[in-house]
Write an enzyme that holds these catalytic residues in place. Structure first.
Site, PDB file in Angstrom:
ATOM      1  N   HIS A 230     -16.909  58.013 -12.256  1.00 26.87           N
ATOM      2  CA  HIS A 230     -16.468  58.660 -13.496  1.00 26.87           C
ATOM      3  C   HIS A 230     -16.770  60.158 -13.511  1.00 26.87           C
ATOM      4  O   HIS A 230     -16.219  60.895 -14.321  1.00 26.87           O
ATOM      5  CB  HIS A 230     -17.075  57.967 -14.728  1.00 26.87           C
TER       6      HIS A 230
ATOM      7  N   ASP B 236     -18.177  51.921 -10.141  1.00 32.69           N
ATOM      8  CA  ASP B 236     -18.457  53.305 -10.541  1.00 32.69           C
ATOM      9  C   ASP B 236     -19.135  54.092  -9.419  1.00 32.69           C
ATOM     10  O   ASP B 236     -20.065  54.858  -9.664  1.00 32.69           O
ATOM     11  CB  ASP B 236     -19.306  53.341 -11.820  1.00 32.69           C
TER      12      ASP B 236
ATOM     13  N   SER C  93     -25.665  61.423 -14.409  1.00 27.87           N
ATOM     14  CA  SER C  93     -24.824  60.460 -13.709  1.00 27.87           C
ATOM     15  C   SER C  93     -24.574  60.869 -12.265  1.00 27.87           C
ATOM     16  O   SER C  93     -24.166  61.999 -11.987  1.00 27.87           O
ATOM     17  CB  SER C  93     -23.478  60.319 -14.419  1.00 27.87           C
TER      18      SER C  93
END
Length: 422
Positions: free
Chosen positions: A158, A188, A265
């Protein structure tokens, strides 16, 4: 079925897992469970205590001695690392291999003709009326870590999803244009490549051996604050994607209380030896001390396929399911609108079979109760998903199930997970 938010870096394109629509609120409990498939007091006493200690020093001394003995007998102390500065040494060792990833993408917006050609609309906006088609640039920042000296970098899918440009900045200030070698939305995970040599790289640990209570160190770029370090522990392992509000993923997450924020992230979660044990990826909005990371063994398996072929094939059966309990059995059998009749107390209940899916072709029906898959006993949806994920696309997967009180053995051939499942 989606109760919380995942950490998404593109602020205008963030995906949040909100509370369920009101249409789900009146469903029977078993239907709700199935839908979760497709988370010193201080004050005047101080004065009294001080006066008591002054007046009775011997009794206080004896009480303190007894207290010290009782603590020794109550519980052993937690083991400590040999070096009190181990976090500093981990950061010095791994920090140079942690990068910032800036991505941008162009989004085209179209003004509907009924607005642009409407005299009423033109009357108010006049010459300020925007063009029918406009380009808008969305920017986001995430983290990553170098896994090879020639420039392969692991990050979240993402972070680079839909990006036109990817820029990788090292801790020493050097910047490189990044190329996305591949990304896998189901886990992901993404791999980015930069043109460089002799880069610092991380050491990889073994996430299968993790236990709750172990040290956890996160390094990343939260909220644009580069090279931020936070510490905590491994709070839990094996958190299912459904449980944390990300049912569209195929990951058993590691939970940590090390602070993770937007921008973390794709960054590494490390053990006290400085080995990467997971990749930080998600948070629950509004919560504190609840961060989630993809186990490094999972990320490595996916990244190897992305590097080799640019894509990942996930085995897929095409069933919606829920772990069966006596209470759920009672709820289903007492619901005249359920359309199901359950005779078993344990196993995994098939609630729905996707038409033309591998499960449908193998003859699996709604109402079947799966008890073994690939020779392994299954008790919940996560165990079935794990068994399927460990199988091979096109291979034979043996399934033992119960149907109307009868035992059946079925061979199902997993297919490749489709781009969109209806």
């Amino acid at each position: 079925m989606q109760n919380e938010s995942r950490d998404r870096e593109h602020p205008s394109n963030s995906i949040s897992h909100n509370t369920p629509d009101t249409k789900y609120h009146n469903r029977a409990p078993w239907k709700k469970a199935a839908a979760s498939l497709s988370l010193v007091l201080l004050g005047s006493g101080m004065t009294f205590a001080g006066g008591y200690m002054a007046a009775h020093p011997r009794q206080v001394s004896e009480s303190a001695s007894n207290l010290a003995l009782s603590r020794v007998n109550a519980a052993p102390p937690l083991p400590a690392t040999t070096d009190p500065n181990f976090v500093t040494k981990v950061v010095q060792k791994v920090g140079p291999a942690v990068v910032r990833i800036d991505s941008s993408r162009t989004v085209k917006t179209q003004i509907p003709d009924e607005f642009s050609n409407d005299p009423f609309f033109q009357r108010f906006f006049g010459s300020q009326l925007p063009d029918q088609q406009q380009d808008r640039v969305e920017r986001g920042t995430g983290s990553g870590f170098i896994i090879s000296a020639d420039g392969r970098i692991l990050t979240n899918a993402h972070v680079v999803d839909g990006a036109d440009t990817v820029t990788v900045t090292l801790k020493d200030g050097r910047s490189f244009k990044g190329k996305v070698l591949g990304k896998d939305e189901l886990t992901d995970v993404a791999v980015v490549k930069i043109q460089a040599d002799n880069l610092p790289l991380v050491a990889i640990g073994n996430s299968d051996q993790l236990q709750p209570g172990e040290w956890a160190i996160a390094i990343g770029n939260p909220l644009g604050l580069d090279n931020t370090v936070t510490t905590g522990i491994i709070s839990a392992t094996g958190r299912s994607s459904n449980l944390i509000g990300a049912p569209d993923k195929r990951v058993e997450y590691i939970q940590t209380d090390a602070a993770i924020n937007p921008g973390n992230s794709g960054g590494p979660l490390l053990n006290y030896r400085g080995e990467v044990i997971a990749m930080n990826t998600a948070i629950i909005q509004g919560a504190q001390g609840l961060g989630f990371a993809i186990p490094i063994n999972t990320a490595q398996r996916i990244s190897s396929q992305l590097i080799a072929t640019g894509k990942v094939e996930h085995p897929y059966l095409g069933i919606q399911m829920v772990g069966l309990t006596p209470q759920l059995k009672q709820n289903i059998n007492s619901d005249p609108n359920s359309g199901l009749s359950v005779n078993e107390d344990k196993g995994v209940l098939v609630v729905k079979v996707v038409p033309n899916s591998p499960a449908a072709k193998a003859g699996i029906r709604a109402g079947d109760v799966i008890q073994k898959l690939g020779g392994q006993t299954v008790t919940d949806a996560s165990s079935v998903q794990k068994a399927v994920e460990n199988s091979q696309v096109g291979g034979d997967l043996r399934m033992e199930l119960r149907r109307n009180g009868q035992s059946l053995n079925i061979a199902v051939r997993p297919g490749a997970f489709p781009a969109q499942v209806q």
